[in-house]
Motif scaffolding. Structure first.
Motif, PDB file in Angstrom:
ATOM      1  N   UNK A 117       0.838  -1.200   0.000  1.00 55.12           N
ATOM      2  CA  UNK A 117       0.000   0.000   0.000  1.00 55.12           C
ATOM      3  C   UNK A 117       0.872   1.249   0.000  1.00 55.12           C
ATOM      4  N   UNK A 118       1.951   1.200   0.807  1.00 57.61           N
ATOM      5  CA  UNK A 118       2.859   2.344   0.869  1.00 57.61           C
ATOM      6  C   UNK A 118       3.533   2.584  -0.477  1.00 57.61           C
ATOM      7  N   UNK A 119       3.929   1.469  -1.121  1.00 56.97           N
ATOM      8  CA  UNK A 119       4.602   1.598  -2.413  1.00 56.97           C
ATOM      9  C   UNK A 119       3.642   2.163  -3.458  1.00 56.97           C
ATOM     10  N   UNK A 120       2.401   1.707  -3.419  1.00 56.08           N
ATOM     11  CA  UNK A 120       1.439   2.161  -4.419  1.00 56.08           C
ATOM     12  C   UNK A 120       0.956   3.575  -4.117  1.00 56.08           C
ATOM     13  N   UNK A 121       0.990   3.949  -2.823  1.00 53.84           N
ATOM     14  CA  UNK A 121       0.557   5.289  -2.447  1.00 53.84           C
ATOM     15  C   UNK A 121      -0.950   5.463  -2.462  1.00 53.84           C
ATOM     16  N   UNK A 122      -1.674   4.393  -2.669  1.00 52.01           N
ATOM     17  CA  UNK A 122      -3.130   4.492  -2.696  1.00 52.01           C
ATOM     18  C   UNK A 122      -3.708   3.191  -2.165  1.00 52.01           C
ATOM     19  N   UNK A 126     -15.781  -4.322  -2.118  1.00 47.79           N
ATOM     20  CA  UNK A 126     -16.340  -4.606  -0.796  1.00 47.79           C
ATOM     21  C   UNK A 126     -15.269  -4.473   0.270  1.00 47.79           C
ATOM     22  N   UNK A 127     -13.993  -4.723  -0.062  1.00 44.36           N
ATOM     23  CA  UNK A 127     -12.958  -4.532   0.948  1.00 44.36           C
ATOM     24  C   UNK A 127     -11.929  -3.560   0.424  1.00 44.36           C
ATOM     25  N   UNK A 128     -11.281  -2.887   1.368  1.00 43.92           N
ATOM     26  CA  UNK A 128     -10.300  -1.874   1.008  1.00 43.92           C
ATOM     27  C   UNK A 128      -9.105  -2.016   1.936  1.00 43.92           C
ATOM     28  N   UNK A 129      -7.927  -2.181   1.335  1.00 44.73           N
ATOM     29  CA  UNK A 129      -6.714  -2.296   2.142  1.00 44.73           C
ATOM     30  C   UNK A 129      -6.009  -0.957   2.133  1.00 44.73           C
TER      31      UNK A 129
END
Lengths: 168, 497
Positions: free
Chosen positions: B59-64, B72-75
């Motif tokens: 998530x940090x690498x993608x920045x989003x 339905x789910x969000x990381x």
């Protein structure tokens, strides 16, 4: 026609629910629960939810009620015994239930004019038929909740095993 | 790996671990120890924590944030934080209960499996942005906790605990579900992203507000906020101590994650309305929790009332605006988890399976027999009071300063007043531990904690000290993760901030 159906079966559902609470013998309560379930199924049907109505009859009135009746028979449950009623429950319980009922009635009556016109058209827009739409949603948008329900069922089975065990 | 599976990785690992425990349980000889199953569950929980950490890197690498399974789910960092927190709580509880479920208990295998499945449900709650998914996760976590609460069979309090929890819990779940149904009625969707744009502009504003209120009632029950707290003392008293350590922290953390998403992302425009309810819950919880705890003689009941009070302190953080509130509330859940799990695990070690120490009198003079454990319990109690250089101090500090920045100084004054009341009953237990025993009533369990249990206690103590000395690192991470708690459909994401 629809109004007549609603009045008859809505009344039947409410009376069934009251009877369920009033009856002393569990088998009578179970039978009044069937009345509630079947009247609800008719209400669903009259609202155009055929699938829900069918599922209600098959699952609740069929499977679950048979299970109830079996358990009552196997346990050989007789008349229920009454313990001394809790004071708090009798003082707070009825007014509380009445307050919730009044609040909900007030809200729904207040919103009567716009009720059902929200944004539901967009959600149900272009629905071919009920069952097609349900299965489409179930296997696309709500795939994960649908699949994860299997864990829920597994946990429930585990619980039945744990709670029904005999202590060594 | 497919992005969907990657988004669900910690849950998948935990589910597989739980299923493996169930499959392996009948293969072991009937009378043999069930410890290997415990280690299997520990391995699964540790791996799921690793999986959550890998997600954090991604998530940090993608920045989003990453979305999965048709949104339905969000990381994002918020869900990763709660994944790690829940995994750590369950890991520590598993380590400490390896010996607890050694002796007279049958079906210890099911205990480990249920903890794994329960954690799966909580993790699903913390990452879901769809109310139906929240509901299924809530049910998985609640039903496994109902069962765990009644695990000490043969004792009347255990059955009472499980049954009471089940009946009242189902009642509260009905409220949540009614709220979800009304939200669907008002907006035509159960997705939090859609609620954010539709809830305040619904054609039926009264129903939209009722929906939020109903969901708040259901969630308020699960975090044992007053006036929905009545079940807490009875359930905590009857349930096994390691289970109380888990159920007073992990499911609550998951519900706070849902509340943060629902209130700050799903209904930001209705803040004026829900804030009144949240403040009402917060003030009532603080007063009922602290005044109730003063009257208790049973130590577990006292800690139950203290957990009601802590729910109140935590809810004061919600009075602030998004970034402050999210960081303060997340920090509070972590700090509360470290000290409360620690306290209940010490009780587990002191009282053993039979829980022969119950009242304050029984605890009198325990420090002479078990000096190290008593010192540890004393440390966790001091942290709950909020002495500086412990996690509890900064937890309260951030929660109250968040409320202050939100402009609610009266809430902070009431909170500080209550922290003062709270000193009395925590210190009363502490003094009892270190005073000389009046008469020999009950003996604390004399078995030395095993290596695994020592590890668990050390982890709680380290976390409490660590959060008390270096709160900045976690807080910085939380503040960075706070604003991106929701991703809209591509194109109109800017309108949400």
């Amino acid at each position: 026609m629809q109004l007549a159906l609603f009045i008859i079966f809505g009344l039947l559902a409410v009376l069934g629910a009251f009877n369920l609470l009033a009856q002393k013998h569990p088998i009578n309560s179970a039978l009044s629960l069937i009345v509630v379930m079947m009247s609800l199924a008719v209400l669903y049907f009259s609202l155009g939810a055929e699938f829900l109505a069918a599922a209600q009859v098959i699952v609740y009135s069929g499977a679950i009620m048979v299970l109830f009746v079996f358990v009552i028979m196997l346990l050989n449950a007789g008349e229920e015994e009454h313990t001394d009623d809790s004071k708090v429950a009798s003082i707070v319980g009825f007014p509380g239930a009445a307050a919730v009922f009044c609040l909900l009635t007030f809200v729904f009556l207040k919103e009567k004019a716009t009720l059902g016109f929200s944004h539901l058209e967009s959600a149900l827009g272009g629905a071919v038929s009920n069952i097609v739409e349900i299965s489409h949603v179930l296997f696309t948008k709500l795939l994960l909740p649908f699949e994860v329900t299997s864990i829920l069922v597994l946990v429930a089975i585990l619980g039945a095993v744990v709670l029904a065990r005999k202590e060594l | 790996m497919s992005p969907n599976l990657f988004a669900l990785l910690p849950e998948i690992v935990l589910t597989i671990a739980g299923v493996l425990v169930m499959v392996a349980e009948p293969l072991l000889p009937a009378q043999s120890s069930r410890k290997p199953l415990g280690w299997l569950a520990i391995l699964g929980t540790a791996l799921s924590a690793v999986a959550a950490f890998i997600q954090h890197r991604a998530v940090d690498a993608a920045g989003a944030p990453m979305m999965g399974f048709y949104r339905t789910i969000q990381i994002d960092n918020l869900s990763v934080f709660f994944h790690l927190l829940i995994a750590s709580i369950v890991l520590v509880v598993l380590l400490a209960s390896l010996d607890y479920f050694e002796g007279p208990v049958s079906h210890a295998g099911e205990y480990y499996a249920l903890l794994c499945f329960g954690a799966t449900g909580m993790m699903l709650m913390s990452c879901s942005v769809e109310l139906l998914m929240v509901f299924i996760g809530l049910e998985i976590s609640s039903i496994s906790t109902y069962i765990l609460a009644g695990f000490r069979k043969g004792q009347a309090t255990a059955s009472e605990s499980a049954l009471k929890y089940f009946l009242l819990g189902s009642f509260a779940t009905a409220f949540t579900l009614y709220g979800i149904a009304l939200a669907f009625g008002a907006t035509g969707s159960t997705s939090i992203a859609v609620l954010a744009t539709m809830l305040h502009s619904s054609n039926t504003p009264l129903i939209a507000r009722l929906a939020v209120a109903m969901m708040l009632i259901g969630m308020g029950f699960k975090v044992s906020a007053a006036p929905f707290h009545v079940w807490t003392p009875d359930v905590y008293q009857g349930a096994p101590s390691p289970v109380v350590a888990m159920m007073s922290t992990a499911p609550k953390a998951a519900v706070y994650a849902v509340l943060l998403r629902l209130l700050f992302n799903g209904a930001p425009q209705l803040r004026g309305e829900w804030l009144v309810l949240i403040q009402f819950f917060a003030v009532l919880s603080m007063f009922i929790g602290n005044l109730g705890a003063l009257l208790q003689k049973d130590v577990k009941r006292m800690l139950a009332y203290s957990s009601i009070a802590h729910a109140g302190y935590l809810l004061t953080a919600f009075a602030s605006f998004q970034q402050d509130a999210v960081a303060a509330a997340c920090f509070y859940t972590a700090a509360y988890a470290s000290m409360n799990v620690g306290a209940f695990l010490v009780l587990t070690q002191l009282t053993g399976y039979n829980e022969n120490l119950r009242t304050l009198n029984d605890y009198t003079g325990v420090a002479r027999k078990r000096p190290l454990l008593s010192a540890l319990l004393g440390f966790f109690l001091l942290s709950m009071i909020g002495i500086p250089f412990t996690a509890g101090f900064f937890a309260k500090f951030y929660a109250f300063s968040a409320a202050l920045r939100g402009g609610f100084s009266w809430l902070v004054i009431l909170g500080l007043l209550n922290s003062g009341f709270a000193c009395f009953y925590y210190l009363r237990l502490l003094i009892a531990l270190y005073s000389s025993p009046a008469s020999e009533i009950a003996e604390p369990s004399s078995t030395r904690p095993s290596i695994a249990a020592t590890l668990a206690l050390a982890a709680c103590a380290l976390a409490t000290v660590g959060l008390g000395i270096m709160p900045g690192r976690l807080l910085h991470l939380l503040q960075r993760s706070a604003p991106i708690t929701l991703q809209e459909q591509p194109g109109n994401s800017a309108s949400l901030q």
